[in-house]
Design a protein around this motif. Structure first.
Motif, PDB file in Angstrom:
ATOM      1  N   THR A 198     -12.514  35.459  44.388  1.00  0.00           N
ATOM      2  CA  THR A 198     -11.407  35.312  43.436  1.00  0.00           C
ATOM      3  C   THR A 198     -10.900  36.687  43.023  1.00  0.00           C
ATOM      4  O   THR A 198      -9.690  36.944  43.011  1.00  0.00           O
ATOM      5  CB  THR A 198     -11.879  34.519  42.191  1.00  0.00           C
ATOM      6  N   GLU A 199     -11.850  37.581  42.693  1.00  0.00           N
ATOM      7  CA  GLU A 199     -11.477  38.942  42.269  1.00  0.00           C
ATOM      8  C   GLU A 199     -10.675  39.649  43.360  1.00  0.00           C
ATOM      9  O   GLU A 199      -9.781  40.443  43.078  1.00  0.00           O
ATOM     10  CB  GLU A 199     -12.765  39.720  41.926  1.00  0.00           C
ATOM     11  N   MET A 200     -10.995  39.358  44.628  1.00  0.00           N
ATOM     12  CA  MET A 200     -10.309  40.028  45.749  1.00  0.00           C
ATOM     13  C   MET A 200      -8.903  39.452  45.989  1.00  0.00           C
ATOM     14  O   MET A 200      -8.185  39.902  46.875  1.00  0.00           O
ATOM     15  CB  MET A 200     -11.144  39.883  47.040  1.00  0.00           C
ATOM     16  N   GLY A 201      -8.551  38.441  45.205  1.00  0.00           N
ATOM     17  CA  GLY A 201      -7.219  37.843  45.349  1.00  0.00           C
ATOM     18  C   GLY A 201      -7.154  36.846  46.490  1.00  0.00           C
ATOM     19  O   GLY A 201      -6.069  36.513  46.993  1.00  0.00           O
ATOM     20  N   LEU A 202      -8.311  36.338  46.922  1.00  0.00           N
ATOM     21  CA  LEU A 202      -8.360  35.382  48.029  1.00  0.00           C
ATOM     22  C   LEU A 202      -8.698  33.994  47.479  1.00  0.00           C
ATOM     23  O   LEU A 202      -9.074  33.862  46.321  1.00  0.00           O
ATOM     24  CB  LEU A 202      -9.417  35.831  49.050  1.00  0.00           C
ATOM     25  N   THR A 203      -8.570  32.991  48.328  1.00  0.00           N
ATOM     26  CA  THR A 203      -8.866  31.629  47.882  1.00  0.00           C
ATOM     27  C   THR A 203     -10.328  31.297  48.177  1.00  0.00           C
ATOM     28  O   THR A 203     -10.730  31.294  49.343  1.00  0.00           O
ATOM     29  CB  THR A 203      -7.958  30.612  48.623  1.00  0.00           C
ATOM     30  N   PRO A 204     -11.122  31.038  47.142  1.00  0.00           N
ATOM     31  CA  PRO A 204     -12.526  30.706  47.400  1.00  0.00           C
ATOM     32  C   PRO A 204     -12.736  29.216  47.621  1.00  0.00           C
ATOM     33  O   PRO A 204     -11.965  28.401  47.124  1.00  0.00           O
ATOM     34  CB  PRO A 204     -13.208  31.139  46.103  1.00  0.00           C
ATOM     35  N   PHE A 205     -13.763  28.871  48.380  1.00  0.00           N
ATOM     36  CA  PHE A 205     -14.200  27.469  48.406  1.00  0.00           C
ATOM     37  C   PHE A 205     -15.707  27.425  48.636  1.00  0.00           C
ATOM     38  O   PHE A 205     -16.288  28.351  49.221  1.00  0.00           O
ATOM     39  CB  PHE A 205     -13.438  26.629  49.443  1.00  0.00           C
ATOM     40  N   ASP A 246      -5.804  22.929  57.376  1.00  0.00           N
ATOM     41  CA  ASP A 246      -4.598  23.642  57.827  1.00  0.00           C
ATOM     42  C   ASP A 246      -4.944  25.053  58.333  1.00  0.00           C
ATOM     43  O   ASP A 246      -4.126  25.961  58.290  1.00  0.00           O
ATOM     44  CB  ASP A 246      -3.556  23.727  56.691  1.00  0.00           C
ATOM     45  N   THR A 247      -6.164  25.207  58.829  1.00  0.00           N
ATOM     46  CA  THR A 247      -6.610  26.532  59.268  1.00  0.00           C
ATOM     47  C   THR A 247      -6.071  26.875  60.658  1.00  0.00           C
ATOM     48  O   THR A 247      -6.172  26.076  61.588  1.00  0.00           O
ATOM     49  CB  THR A 247      -8.167  26.569  59.303  1.00  0.00           C
ATOM     50  N   GLY A 295      -1.643  40.518  55.902  1.00  0.00           N
ATOM     51  CA  GLY A 295      -0.644  39.525  55.472  1.00  0.00           C
ATOM     52  C   GLY A 295      -1.041  38.085  55.721  1.00  0.00           C
ATOM     53  O   GLY A 295      -0.218  37.174  55.556  1.00  0.00           O
ATOM     54  N   ALA A 296      -2.293  37.860  56.118  1.00  0.00           N
ATOM     55  CA  ALA A 296      -2.734  36.472  56.325  1.00  0.00           C
ATOM     56  C   ALA A 296      -3.061  35.824  54.979  1.00  0.00           C
ATOM     57  O   ALA A 296      -3.320  36.521  53.998  1.00  0.00           O
ATOM     58  CB  ALA A 296      -3.986  36.468  57.209  1.00  0.00           C
ATOM     59  N   LYS A 297      -3.002  34.474  54.961  1.00  0.00           N
ATOM     60  CA  LYS A 297      -3.436  33.748  53.756  1.00  0.00           C
ATOM     61  C   LYS A 297      -4.914  33.408  53.963  1.00  0.00           C
ATOM     62  O   LYS A 297      -5.252  32.519  54.749  1.00  0.00           O
ATOM     63  CB  LYS A 297      -2.610  32.475  53.583  1.00  0.00           C
ATOM     64  N   VAL A 298      -5.754  34.180  53.296  1.00  0.00           N
ATOM     65  CA  VAL A 298      -7.195  34.105  53.582  1.00  0.00           C
ATOM     66  C   VAL A 298      -7.938  33.278  52.538  1.00  0.00           C
ATOM     67  O   VAL A 298      -7.809  33.523  51.338  1.00  0.00           O
ATOM     68  CB  VAL A 298      -7.802  35.534  53.647  1.00  0.00           C
ATOM     69  N   ASN A 314      -2.949  30.963  58.238  1.00  0.00           N
ATOM     70  CA  ASN A 314      -4.042  30.524  57.363  1.00  0.00           C
ATOM     71  C   ASN A 314      -5.369  30.854  58.027  1.00  0.00           C
ATOM     72  O   ASN A 314      -5.657  30.353  59.115  1.00  0.00           O
ATOM     73  CB  ASN A 314      -3.979  29.017  57.129  1.00  0.00           C
ATOM     74  N   ILE A 315      -6.137  31.699  57.358  1.00  0.00           N
ATOM     75  CA  ILE A 315      -7.412  32.112  57.956  1.00  0.00           C
ATOM     76  C   ILE A 315      -8.558  31.737  57.032  1.00  0.00           C
ATOM     77  O   ILE A 315      -8.537  32.058  55.828  1.00  0.00           O
ATOM     78  CB  ILE A 315      -7.402  33.631  58.249  1.00  0.00           C
ATOM     79  N   ALA A 316      -9.524  31.012  57.603  1.00  0.00           N
ATOM     80  CA  ALA A 316     -10.727  30.663  56.834  1.00  0.00           C
ATOM     81  C   ALA A 316     -11.870  31.544  57.314  1.00  0.00           C
ATOM     82  O   ALA A 316     -12.199  31.549  58.496  1.00  0.00           O
ATOM     83  CB  ALA A 316     -11.072  29.193  57.039  1.00  0.00           C
ATOM     84  N   VAL A 317     -12.429  32.316  56.386  1.00  0.00           N
ATOM     85  CA  VAL A 317     -13.574  33.164  56.716  1.00  0.00           C
ATOM     86  C   VAL A 317     -14.808  32.494  56.122  1.00  0.00           C
ATOM     87  O   VAL A 317     -14.807  32.105  54.954  1.00  0.00           O
ATOM     88  CB  VAL A 317     -13.409  34.589  56.121  1.00  0.00           C
TER      89      VAL A 317
END
Ligand code: NAP
Length: 300
Positions: free
Chosen positions: A194-201, A212-213, A177-180, A156-159
């Motif tokens: 969102t468009e990039m298929g990543l989870t926004p916050f 859980d980062t 392959g990380a969950k970004v 789990n990677i938070a950028v």
């Protein structure tokens, strides 16, 4: 070609060698300050001491990426001598002399303004910042591998931040392959994430998203990874802070909590000085040629 241009290259690291090589190839005449310990000689370039440099003949001055320190010193890895740039030095340069630097600070802005010369900050340019994000990401991957005992894949990677660096970091770690998840404050950035298929916050909700980062990668040059954010992270979280000094992390609190937090500036110069130098050299040559053409046009 840059025939006839007299340029001072003052200080720097291995990135400057690519710049020197390209400029001499383009037939510019170079004065190299702070390179005494460099074994290599370049045709068309002479090594000089700053006190012996004839500033009145310089068409351009090239400083290293960090520019100067707040007291005017210019770092150089090829010399033990202290190199300091002053307003008096810039004042005797020809009016058209341009100073090129990666970034600037109060001191450098001040002496350039007082001498009434032009300062170009290469890292303010989108093209340089985007190209430069490539070796930055590779350096970040290196640090992530070196400082964890788990794979990037599946973690789990938070950028934090979706600027030039944040976007490249997020995309590359996702491709590994990380969950970004990516934190931003603008609605258009949330849409892009969102468009990039990543989870926004939203950054205001950051505390909920770091629970859980495994790796938190900060690209925001502002105190964002505060003590209260760090207190929500699991103990094994690795914080990689890429933002310019002093970074955006409360390093004192991270150490107190036993969370590894690394401020990692200047990654391109560390992992890929040749590429990083080529990126700068390419843009510099274009800018110097534009200046030369403009001056020749005015003279006609
Ligand atoms: P950038 O394109 O300007 O992106 C900066 C990001 O930070 C943007 O997403 C911006 O969001 C966000 N941000 C800025 N201030 C903020 C605040 N107060 N609160 C919330 N978000 C904020 O910059 P960049 O080119 O990506 O560079 C990012 C940092 O990395 C810089 O400090 C740069 O010097 C550094 N850098 C480091 C390396 C290295 O080797 N470590 C290499 C290159 C660059 P908004 O659009 O909402 O303002």
């Amino acid at each position: 070609m840059l025939t006839g241009l007299q340029i001072a290259v003052i200080g720097g690291d291995a990135r400057q060698l690519e710049i020197i090589r390209k400029l001499t190839e383009m037939d510019a005449k170079l004065s190299l300050i702070g390179f005494e310990q460099l074994d290599h000689a370049f045709t068309g370039a002479i090594k000089e001491k700053i006190d012996d440099l004839d500033f009145s003949t310089m068409d351009a001055i090239i400083l290293p990426v960090p520019g100067t320190t707040q007291d005017g010193q210019i770092e150089t890895i090829f010399s033990n001598e202290k190199v300091v740039l002053t307003e008096e030095m810039l004042s005797v340069t020809p009016e058209h002399c341009t100073i090129y630097s990666g970034i600037s600070n109060g001191y450098l802005n001040g002496i350039v303004k007082a001498a009434d010369r032009r300062l170009v900050q290469l890292f303010e340019r989108d093209d340089v910042a985007i190209y430069n994000s490539i070796p930055t990401v590779e350096g970040t991957i290196m640090l992530a591998i070196q400082h964890t005992d788990f794979t990037i894949h599946g973690s789990n990677i938070a950028v934090l931040g979706l600027g030039r660096v944040g976007m490249s970091v997020a995309r590359t770690f996702h491709a590994l392959g990380a969950k970004v998840s990516v934190g931003a404050r603008k609605s258009e950035h949330i849409a892009r994430i969102t468009e990039m298929g990543l989870t926004p916050f939203l950054l205001k909700d950051i505390q909920q998203y770091v629970k859980d980062t495994d790796i938190c990668i900060n690209t925001i040059p502002y105190q964002i990874v505060t003590a209260s954010v760090i207190s929500k992270m699991p103990a094994h979280t690795l914080i990689l802070d890429l933002a310019s000094k002093p970074g955006g992390t409360d390093f004192r609190y991270a150490e107190k909590r036993g969370i590894k937090a690394i401020l990692a500036p200047g990654l391109p110069g560390i992992v890929a000085p040749k590429t990083a130098g080529q990126i700068l050299a390419g843009v510099l040559i274009q800018l110097l040629m534009d200046d030369l053409m403009e001056r020749k046009g005015k003279e006609k």
